[in-house]
Design an enzyme around this catalytic site. Structure first.
Site, PDB file in Angstrom:
ATOM      1  N   LYS A 241       0.889  -1.227  -0.135  1.00  0.00           N
ATOM      2  CA  LYS A 241       0.066   0.085  -0.031  1.00  0.00           C
ATOM      3  C   LYS A 241       0.891   1.308   0.178  1.00  0.00           C
ATOM      4  CE  LYS A 241      -3.813  -2.524   2.316  1.00  0.00           C
ATOM      5  NZ  LYS A 241      -5.017  -2.401   3.288  1.00  0.00           N
TER       6      LYS A 241
ATOM      7  N   TYR B 151     -12.666  -2.044  -4.240  1.00  0.00           N
ATOM      8  CA  TYR B 151     -13.196  -2.156  -3.206  1.00  0.00           C
ATOM      9  C   TYR B 151     -14.556  -2.329  -3.004  1.00  0.00           C
ATOM     10  CZ  TYR B 151      -8.232  -2.240  -1.069  1.00  0.00           C
ATOM     11  OH  TYR B 151      -7.253  -2.342  -0.988  1.00  0.00           O
TER      12      TYR B 151
ATOM     13  N   THR C 165      -5.475  -7.471  10.431  1.00  0.00           N
ATOM     14  CA  THR C 165      -5.626  -6.178   9.615  1.00  0.00           C
ATOM     15  C   THR C 165      -5.302  -5.085  10.574  1.00  0.00           C
ATOM     16  OG1 THR C 165      -7.675  -7.271   8.636  1.00  0.00           O
ATOM     17  CG2 THR C 165      -7.616  -4.900   8.504  1.00  0.00           C
TER      18      THR C 165
ATOM     19  N   ASN D 253      -2.052  -0.164   6.599  1.00  0.00           N
ATOM     20  CA  ASN D 253      -1.661  -1.335   7.115  1.00  0.00           C
ATOM     21  C   ASN D 253      -0.713  -2.285   6.300  1.00  0.00           C
ATOM     22  OD1 ASN D 253      -3.559  -2.133   5.608  1.00  0.00           O
ATOM     23  ND2 ASN D 253      -4.738  -3.475   6.873  1.00  0.00           N
TER      24      ASN D 253
ATOM     25  N   HIS E  45      -2.231  -5.915   1.588  1.00  0.00           N
ATOM     26  CA  HIS E  45      -3.526  -6.499   1.589  1.00  0.00           C
ATOM     27  C   HIS E  45      -3.360  -7.773   1.059  1.00  0.00           C
ATOM     28  CE1 HIS E  45      -7.487  -7.444  -0.066  1.00  0.00           C
ATOM     29  NE2 HIS E  45      -6.887  -7.983  -0.999  1.00  0.00           N
TER      30      HIS E  45
ATOM     31  N   GLU F 104      -9.164 -10.774  -7.927  1.00  0.00           N
ATOM     32  CA  GLU F 104      -8.310  -9.531  -7.585  1.00  0.00           C
ATOM     33  C   GLU F 104      -7.044  -9.712  -8.604  1.00  0.00           C
ATOM     34  OE1 GLU F 104      -9.395  -9.169  -2.932  1.00  0.00           O
ATOM     35  OE2 GLU F 104      -7.519  -9.819  -3.309  1.00  0.00           O
TER      36      GLU F 104
HETATM   37  P1  CMP Z   1      -7.453  -4.685   3.413  1.00  0.00           P
HETATM   38  O1  CMP Z   1      -7.401  -6.074   3.959  1.00  0.00           O
HETATM   39  O2  CMP Z   1      -6.470  -4.491   2.637  1.00  0.00           O
HETATM   40  O3  CMP Z   1      -8.780  -4.302   2.864  1.00  0.00           O
HETATM   41  C1  CMP Z   1      -9.868  -3.506   3.308  1.00  0.00           C
HETATM   42  C2  CMP Z   1      -9.096  -2.361   4.105  1.00  0.00           C
HETATM   43  O4  CMP Z   1      -9.945  -1.359   4.706  1.00  0.00           O
HETATM   44  C3  CMP Z   1      -8.254  -2.952   5.323  1.00  0.00           C
HETATM   45  O5  CMP Z   1      -7.261  -3.732   4.653  1.00  0.00           O
HETATM   46  C4  CMP Z   1      -7.926  -1.903   6.073  1.00  0.00           C
HETATM   47  O6  CMP Z   1      -6.774  -1.160   5.686  1.00  0.00           O
HETATM   48  C5  CMP Z   1      -8.997  -0.887   5.642  1.00  0.00           C
HETATM   49  N1  CMP Z   1      -9.953  -0.501   6.906  1.00  0.00           N
HETATM   50  C6  CMP Z   1      -9.605   0.736   7.496  1.00  0.00           C
HETATM   51  N2  CMP Z   1     -10.634   0.568   8.398  1.00  0.00           N
HETATM   52  C7  CMP Z   1     -11.371  -0.742   8.612  1.00  0.00           C
HETATM   53  C8  CMP Z   1     -12.064  -1.073   9.884  1.00  0.00           C
HETATM   54  N3  CMP Z   1     -12.666  -0.549  10.685  1.00  0.00           N
HETATM   55  N4  CMP Z   1     -12.371  -2.460   9.424  1.00  0.00           N
HETATM   56  C9  CMP Z   1     -11.592  -3.379   8.539  1.00  0.00           C
HETATM   57  N5  CMP Z   1     -10.962  -2.607   7.624  1.00  0.00           N
HETATM   58  C10 CMP Z   1     -10.516  -1.336   7.604  1.00  0.00           C
END
Ligand code: CMP
Length: 139
Positions: A11, A51, A93, A114, A117, A128
């Site tokens: 990311k 998304y 996550t 984070n 992904h 994806e």
């Molecule tokens: P990812 O698994 O890449 O896909 C969805 C993304 O939404 C997740 O990583 C997080 O970076 C982001 N995100 C932000 N806020 C939240 C949340 N409250 N719960 C889950 N994902 C979140």
């Protein structure tokens, strides 16, 4: 039966902070082969489609903003049991809940930023991967 590919995104902050090399090194050390990879900058339209599964979640627009804030690296990774093993490698996550030694523990800044992904199912891994790489590509 579980599949042998998963899909990852390194990311924006992880890219701009110079973590692409160290993250790829951890992926390689964990036994994944890179089947396809490229660097790109998502448009808002592309991020919204990618998304769309989260479109009713409160963080959707924030996620789209963040994912379009700079270049990302997308890759298809190959290994037996790829989806599950990669999710173990990246950790929770929420980086505060990620185990020691995981990619998110080491490189994530927050839930939003984070670092990486990872696909959550074989079906999503295929969707994806196809979103970013042409149907002619062999993984
Ligand atoms: P990812 O698994 O890449 O896909 C969805 C993304 O939404 C997740 O990583 C997080 O970076 C982001 N995100 C932000 N806020 C939240 C949340 N409250 N719960 C889950 N994902 C979140």
């Amino acid at each position: 039966m579980s599949g042998n590919i998963t899909f990852t995104i390194i990311k924006p902050f992880a890219v701009s902070n110079g973590h692409v090399g160290p993250i790829l090194n951890k992926i390689h050390t964990a036994g994944f082969k890179i089947s396809a990879m490229r660097m790109l900058w998502l448009t808002k339209g592309e991020a919204k489609i990618f998304y769309a599964v989260h479109k009713d979640r409160p963080f959707y627009m924030d996620l789209v903003e963040f994912m379009t804030s700079g270049p990302i690296v997308v890759a298809v990774l190959k290994k037996e049991n790829a989806v599950e093993d990669f999710r173990k490698l990246i950790g929770s996550t929420d980086p505060e809940k990620a185990d020691e030694g995981t990619i998110r523990k080491e490189f994530a800044e927050s839930m939003r930023a984070n670092a990486v992904h990872g696909s959550d199912s074989d079906k999503n891994a295929n969707f994806e991967a196809s979103f970013f790489f042409s149907g002619l590509q062999r993984f």
